[in-house]
Write an enzyme that holds these catalytic residues in place. Structure first.
Site, short mmCIF file in Angstrom:
data_model
loop_
_atom_site.label_atom_id
_atom_site.label_comp_id
_atom_site.label_asym_id
_atom_site.label_seq_id
_atom_site.Cartn_x
_atom_site.Cartn_y
_atom_site.Cartn_z
N PHE A 105 0.84 -1.19 0.00
CA PHE A 105 0.00 0.00 0.00
C PHE A 105 0.88 1.25 0.00
CE2 PHE A 105 -3.31 -2.63 2.51
CZ PHE A 105 -3.83 -3.13 1.33
N ASN A 106 0.29 2.38 -0.30
CA ASN A 106 1.08 3.61 -0.30
C ASN A 106 1.69 3.87 1.07
OD1 ASN A 106 0.42 3.91 -2.94
ND2 ASN A 106 -0.64 5.87 -2.72
N GLU A 107 0.98 3.52 2.14
CA GLU A 107 1.52 3.65 3.49
C GLU A 107 1.07 2.49 4.37
OE1 GLU A 107 2.02 7.55 1.73
OE2 GLU A 107 0.14 6.46 2.08
N THR A 108 1.96 2.08 5.24
CA THR A 108 1.64 1.13 6.31
C THR A 108 2.01 1.80 7.63
OG1 THR A 108 2.02 -0.81 4.91
CG2 THR A 108 2.12 -1.14 7.29
N HIS A 113 -4.21 9.76 5.81
CA HIS A 113 -5.18 8.65 5.73
C HIS A 113 -4.77 7.48 6.61
CE1 HIS A 113 -2.52 6.62 2.77
NE2 HIS A 113 -3.19 5.54 3.10
#
Length: 295
Positions: A45-48, A75
Site C-alpha cells: 500500500f502507499n503507506e503502512t 489517511h
C-alpha cells in the site's frame, strides 16, 4: 522468517474499495525499522502504519511507504485511530494526542449524523514555498500542456507534515488525461526532489465539493498514485486561504480518486490564528480484511 499480521483499512470513506487503503500492524513489538520497511514493501500500500507506545502522547505512530519512512500520513492516521478506537486500545475520551515525526498532534473523535465515527486531526503548521522550476516541463511530466495550468494561481510547495507540490489546473477534464512520469519529478522539483506532486482544480464532480485533486507519489516512495490524500488536502486548505479566499474561517470539502475508481472526501477546516492558520482534516475509515506477510 516471521509471520506478521496486517489489518487492511480504507480511510476517507465508509464504503469498501472507495477510500485510501492503509496497512496497520497493531502487534509490532520487537520490530526494527528494517523490519517495518520490509513489511511496508510486502504490504504494497502507499503507506503502512505502526502504532507504538509513547511517553509523550497517547500513541506514537510511524509511517512507512514501500520505499522509505515518512513523517506523517493523513489517511493512515485516520485508519490507525479508527482501528485502535474500535478495538478499545485508546483512552475513553473524545480528545487524544499522537506522537509523529511531524510533532505531537491532537486528535478529536466524534459521532457523525449517520452514527459513523468521525476523526478530526490537527495538521502541523502549514508551510508554502516558491517553485522556480519549469512550468512546461512540469505539465509535460503529467502528460499535459502548460496551457492546462492555471495562469492566475501559483505553483508552490506545501506541507502540513509532508512536502508536496501544489499545481493549480484550470479544467476538470485535464485530470482524466494525466499520465504521470514519476521518475522525472526529481529533475523538475529541484528545490525538493523528494516531494510528491498534487494537481488540483476548483471544478469538481460533486457540487458540494470545493476542490478536486489527484496525488502522484515521489519515485522514491515505491508507489505511483495515492487515492485520497489527507496531508495534501490539509495544505490545500492553507493554499486556498492564502491565494483564493482569506476568510477568518473556512470549511472546505476536497474530493479525490475518481479517475482511479475511488470516491474519497476529506473535510478541511482552516482557522485564522494570531500569526498563522490552523489546519484540521476530518474523515472516517472502514475495516476491509486481515492478512499476513512474512519477513
Amino acid at each position: 522468517m516471521r509471520s506478521i499480521k496486517v489489518e487492511h483499512y480504507e480511510a476517507f470513506s465508509t464504503v469498501p474499495s472507495k477510500g485510501n487503503p492503509a496497512g496497520i500492524v497493531l502487534d509490532g513489538k520487537g520490530l526494527t525499522d528494517s523490519d517495518r520497511q520490509k513489511i511496508a514493501k510486502e504490504v504494497g500500500f502507499n503507506e503502512t502504519a505502526f502504532p507504538l507506545p509513547s511517553e509523550r502522547a497517547d500513541v506514537n505512530i510511524r509511517f512507512f511507504t514501500p520505499g522509505h519512512e515518512i513523517n506523517l500520513c493523513g489517511h493512515a492516521t485516520m485508519a490507525t485511530i479508527y482501528a485502535l478506537k474500535t478495538k478499545g486500545l485508546l483512552p475513553d475520551r473524545d480528545e487524544i494526542t499522537i506522537e509523529t515525526k511531524a510533532g505531537i498532534l491532537p486528535i478529536r473523535l466524534s459521532i457523525d449524523v449517520d452514527r459513523s465515527m468521525m476523526i478530526t486531526m490537527k495538521q502541523a503548521a502549514p508551510q508554502l514555498r516558491a517553485f522556480s522550476g519549469s512550468r512546461s516541463e512540469l505539465a509535460a511530466s503529467l502528460a499535459l500542456e502548460e496551457k492546462d495550468l492555471h495562469e492566475e494561481l501559483p505553483v508552490v510547495y506545501g506541507s502540513t507534515g509532508t512536502w508536496t507540490l501544489l499545481i493549480p489546473i484550470k479544467k476538470l477534464d485535464a485530470f482524466k488525461r494525466m499520465q504521470p512520469n514519476n521518475q522525472h519529478f526529481p529533475h523538475i522539483l529541484q528545490e525538493m526532489p523528494r516531494a510528491s506532486v498534487h494537481p488540483f482544480c476548483l471544478e469538481t464532480y460533486d457540487q458540494e465539493a470545493d476542490m478536486h485533486a489527484r496525488h502522484f507519489s515521489s519515485p522514491y516512495s515505491g508507489t505511483v498514485e495515492d487515492p485520497v490524500t489527507g496531508t495534501a488536502s490539509g495544505v490545500m486548505g492553507a493554499y486556498y486561504h492564502k491565494y483564493i479566499e482569506s476568510s477568518p474561517s473556512l470549511q472546505l470539502i476536497v474530493e479525490q480518486g475518481h479517475e482511479i475508481g475511488k470516491d474519497g472526501r476529506i473535510a478541511v477546516t482552516v482557522t485564522e490564528q494570531t500569526d498563522d492558520v490552523m489546519i484540521e482534516i476530518s474523515g472516517n475509515a472502514v475495516l476491509i480484511r486481515e492478512f499476513e506477510v512474512r519477513i
